[in-house]
Design a protein around this motif. Structure first.
Motif, short mmCIF file in Angstrom:
data_model
loop_
_atom_site.label_atom_id
_atom_site.label_comp_id
_atom_site.label_asym_id
_atom_site.label_seq_id
_atom_site.Cartn_x
_atom_site.Cartn_y
_atom_site.Cartn_z
N LYS A 187 0.84 -1.21 0.00
CA LYS A 187 0.00 0.00 0.00
C LYS A 187 0.87 1.25 0.00
O LYS A 187 0.57 2.23 -0.68
CB LYS A 187 -0.92 -0.01 1.21
CG LYS A 187 -2.07 -1.03 1.11
CD LYS A 187 -2.98 -0.99 2.31
CE LYS A 187 -3.82 0.28 2.35
NZ LYS A 187 -4.82 0.27 3.42
N ASN A 194 1.20 3.49 -10.30
CA ASN A 194 0.38 2.36 -10.75
C ASN A 194 1.21 1.17 -11.20
O ASN A 194 0.70 0.06 -11.35
CB ASN A 194 -0.54 2.77 -11.90
CG ASN A 194 -1.62 3.73 -11.44
OD1 ASN A 194 -2.18 3.57 -10.36
ND2 ASN A 194 -1.89 4.74 -12.25
N GLN A 224 -4.48 -11.49 -7.16
CA GLN A 224 -5.35 -10.99 -8.23
C GLN A 224 -5.38 -9.46 -8.28
O GLN A 224 -6.03 -8.89 -9.14
CB GLN A 224 -6.77 -11.53 -8.03
CG GLN A 224 -6.87 -13.03 -8.19
CD GLN A 224 -8.29 -13.54 -8.11
OE1 GLN A 224 -9.22 -12.77 -7.90
NE2 GLN A 224 -8.46 -14.84 -8.26
N ASN A 225 -4.68 -8.82 -7.37
CA ASN A 225 -4.63 -7.35 -7.35
C ASN A 225 -3.48 -6.79 -8.18
O ASN A 225 -3.35 -5.58 -8.31
CB ASN A 225 -4.50 -6.85 -5.91
CG ASN A 225 -5.73 -7.14 -5.10
OD1 ASN A 225 -6.74 -6.45 -5.20
ND2 ASN A 225 -5.68 -8.18 -4.29
N CYS A 241 -0.55 -2.38 -10.70
CA CYS A 241 -1.50 -2.48 -9.58
C CYS A 241 -2.92 -2.33 -10.11
O CYS A 241 -3.28 -1.30 -10.69
CB CYS A 241 -1.19 -1.41 -8.54
SG CYS A 241 -2.25 -1.53 -7.08
N LEU A 242 -3.74 -3.36 -9.91
CA LEU A 242 -5.12 -3.33 -10.36
C LEU A 242 -6.07 -2.87 -9.25
O LEU A 242 -7.20 -2.46 -9.52
CB LEU A 242 -5.54 -4.72 -10.84
CG LEU A 242 -4.65 -5.37 -11.91
CD1 LEU A 242 -5.17 -6.77 -12.24
CD2 LEU A 242 -4.60 -4.52 -13.15
N ASN A 243 -5.61 -2.95 -8.00
CA ASN A 243 -6.45 -2.59 -6.87
C ASN A 243 -5.55 -2.19 -5.70
O ASN A 243 -4.80 -3.01 -5.17
CB ASN A 243 -7.34 -3.78 -6.48
CG ASN A 243 -8.14 -3.51 -5.21
OD1 ASN A 243 -8.41 -2.36 -4.87
ND2 ASN A 243 -8.49 -4.57 -4.50
N ARG A 244 -5.61 -0.90 -5.31
CA ARG A 244 -4.74 -0.44 -4.23
C ARG A 244 -5.22 -0.91 -2.86
O ARG A 244 -4.47 -0.86 -1.89
CB ARG A 244 -4.66 1.10 -4.24
CG ARG A 244 -3.82 1.66 -5.38
CD ARG A 244 -3.49 3.13 -5.12
NE ARG A 244 -2.62 3.67 -6.14
CZ ARG A 244 -3.04 4.31 -7.21
NH1 ARG A 244 -4.34 4.48 -7.40
NH2 ARG A 244 -2.18 4.78 -8.09
N ASP A 245 -6.45 -1.38 -2.79
CA ASP A 245 -6.97 -1.87 -1.50
C ASP A 245 -6.50 -3.31 -1.32
O ASP A 245 -7.28 -4.25 -1.30
CB ASP A 245 -8.49 -1.79 -1.49
CG ASP A 245 -9.06 -2.06 -0.10
OD1 ASP A 245 -8.26 -2.15 0.86
OD2 ASP A 245 -10.28 -2.21 0.02
N VAL A 246 -5.19 -3.47 -1.15
CA VAL A 246 -4.60 -4.81 -1.11
C VAL A 246 -4.92 -5.56 0.17
O VAL A 246 -4.65 -6.75 0.27
CB VAL A 246 -3.07 -4.73 -1.28
CG1 VAL A 246 -2.71 -4.22 -2.65
CG2 VAL A 246 -2.44 -3.85 -0.20
N LYS A 248 -7.67 -6.53 1.04
CA LYS A 248 -8.65 -7.54 0.68
C LYS A 248 -8.03 -8.66 -0.14
O LYS A 248 -8.72 -9.56 -0.57
CB LYS A 248 -9.80 -6.90 -0.10
CG LYS A 248 -10.60 -5.89 0.72
CD LYS A 248 -11.73 -5.34 -0.11
CE LYS A 248 -12.57 -4.33 0.69
NZ LYS A 248 -13.66 -3.77 -0.11
N ALA A 249 -6.73 -8.56 -0.34
CA ALA A 249 -6.08 -9.52 -1.24
C ALA A 249 -5.49 -10.71 -0.52
O ALA A 249 -4.97 -11.61 -1.15
CB ALA A 249 -4.96 -8.82 -2.00
#
Length: 479
Positions: A187, A194, A224-225, A241-246, A248-249
């Motif tokens: 994070k 990105n 998957q992030n 990075c596909l999703n910065r809210d890692v 949840k990964a």
């Protein structure tokens, strides 16, 4: 003139002044093994040598099968061969650049030469330069479980005889703690960007967490992030990075047994589909799978036993398995989607001409044409790549098909040479084998769907690689 008249002698390749005794006329198993290693140009496992010899014997109509035990006895007794450690892999004695020490002996040498504690990666890089068959996992396991090495810091190892103080093993982080450390670091790193080169990302996360590099690498690769892409201009990877809210990964970052199971099963299917209706011992199949997927023998057997679409049986005390396939029609239906990736109209017409012959009457001719197209496209790519210094290519790399395949594997143009060698074997069989009768054409037709797909995919791939190089040159000259 006498050489040309002698039925036991054949010309080597296109060279006018080089001849050799035909493979089927070689007088012993040792001579055949020597020819196999000499033509391959690289060390091979004894089971692979036996497989190649038996394949050649049967295709030449002799039907004389050698046993692995007989082959090993011949290799041990013949001074022209030398084993590589205890790996089961054999080399030719006059190949001076091939190390014959065990992996642990080479690992010891790395510490003596370095004179200091080393990371797993540093030891592996030293080993792989001398034993290309060694895996990263093997080196890691030996460092952790062999009593001649000791861990002295996070991801730092030394020789026990040096007397350095080992790290306190009682301090272990839980899986949740490891995930939390990696997530927090990711994070922070992606808060203002990105993408980042994979090697830089590993280094930054390791600096922030002090965790082992292999742990960080696996967590990122299987998340998957993030998306890993290889840049066209280099061999390195970039992480997007596909999703910065890692946070949840974490569930996706864990690498479970299911992933290994899928890898093993996919590799089994790929190998058996390449030779439909042809039995293979489970032991030989394990050695082939292990070349691509690092796994223990019990794990392999457990996953294989659950595969209901693979026939498994015991005969004369040996366990076999095979992929049964019967072509329902008298022709092979090629998925038209395969051809949509071909932008070369002339090549597309040649492919369609060959595909139209994949029927019960002309299947051998259709595969022969695909084999010629495959060899020509691969050679054309290498010539263009050499002219533009895209990869390192030597003169001998373009002399034979086996050398061309070894070259693209060595230079990481393709990740698996196994499938290209399947095509090489088929090309040789079509070019040098006898004209098949109806029953033999039915057998060929039953595996033609798989081989033809492989031909088409690789033909289009190498054609696209060649055109990409030429396009860059055109754009550069226009600019």
């Amino acid at each position: 003139m006498l050489l040309k008249l002698c039925v036991e002698i054949e010309k080597v390749g296109d060279e006018e002044d080089t001849y050799q005794v035909k493979f089927e006329c070689l007088p012993s198993v040792g001579e055949r093994a020597f020819r196999v290693l000499q033509e391959n140009g690289n060390p091979l496992h004894f089971s692979e040598i036996a497989k190649i010899i038996n394949h050649a014997e049967l295709n030449l109509g002799k039907g004389k099968r050698i046993t692995v035990t007989n082959l090993k006895n011949q290799l041990i007794a013949d001074s022209r061969f030398k084993p590589i450690g205890r790996s089961g892999i054999w080399s030719l004695s006059d190949w001076d650049n091939v190390a014959t020490k065990t992996i642990t002996q080479i690992m010891e040498d790395s510490f003596h030469e370095g004179g200091k504690a080393l990371s797993v990666k540093e030891v592996y890089q030293y080993v792989i330069a001398r034993r290309p068959d060694a895996s990263f996992k093997s080196v890691s396991v030996y460092l952790s479980n062999t009593d001649i090495f000791v861990r002295v810091d996070q991801n730092q190892y030394a020789l026990v005889v040096w007397g350095l103080k080992p790290i306190d093993k009682s301090i272990r982080r839980t899986a949740d703690e490891v995930s939390s450390l990696i997530n927090t670091a990711l994070k922070e790193i992606f808060i203002d960007k990105n993408s980042i080169p994979f090697a830089d990302l590993i280094r930054l996360v390791q600096e922030k967490t002090k965790l082992a590099e292999i742990t960080i690498r696996n967590r990122i690769r299987h998340s998957q992030n993030f998306d890993l892409k290889q840049e066209e201009t280099s061999k390195s990877y970039t992480v997007y990075c596909l999703n910065r809210d890692v946070e949840k990964a974490s569930s996706h970052l864990e690498v479970g047994k299911e992933l290994l199971r899928d890898k093993i099963k996919n590799e089994i299917i790929s190998i058996l589909q390449a030779h439909p209706n042809k039995p293979i011992t489970k032991g030989d199949l394990y050695f082939q799978v292990r070349k691509e997927v690092e796994c223990l023998r019990p794990t392999f057997y457990r996953y294989l036993s659950n595969m209901k679409d693979i026939k498994q049986y015991i005969e004369n005390g040996k366990s076999y398995c095979l992929f049964k396939y019967q072509e329902q029609e008298n022709s092979v239906n090629i998925d038209s989607a395969l051809l949509t990736n071909c932008s070369d109209l002339e090549l597309l017409n040649r492919l369609k001409r060959a595909i139209n012959k994949l029927n019960i009457d002309e299947v051998d001719l259709g595969l022969f044409e695909l084999g010629r197209i495959f060899e020509n496209e691969l050679k054309d790519y290498l010539i263009v790549a050499k002219q533009h210094s895209v990869i390192q290519i030597y003169r001998k790399d373009i002399e034979k098909l086996v050398s061309m395949i070894d070259c693209v594997v060595r230079e990481n143009v393709v990740s698996k040479g196994y499938y290209l060698h399947i095509l090489r074997e088929d090309r040789n069989e079509r070019a040098h084998g006898k004209i098949p009768n109806l029953d033999e054409r039915k057998t060929i037709l039953n595996k033609a769907h798989y081989v033809a797909d492989l031909y088409i995919q690789n033909i289009i791939f190498f054609n696209a690689q060649k055109n990409r190089i030429l396009a860059k040159e055109t754009n550069a000259s226009t600019a």
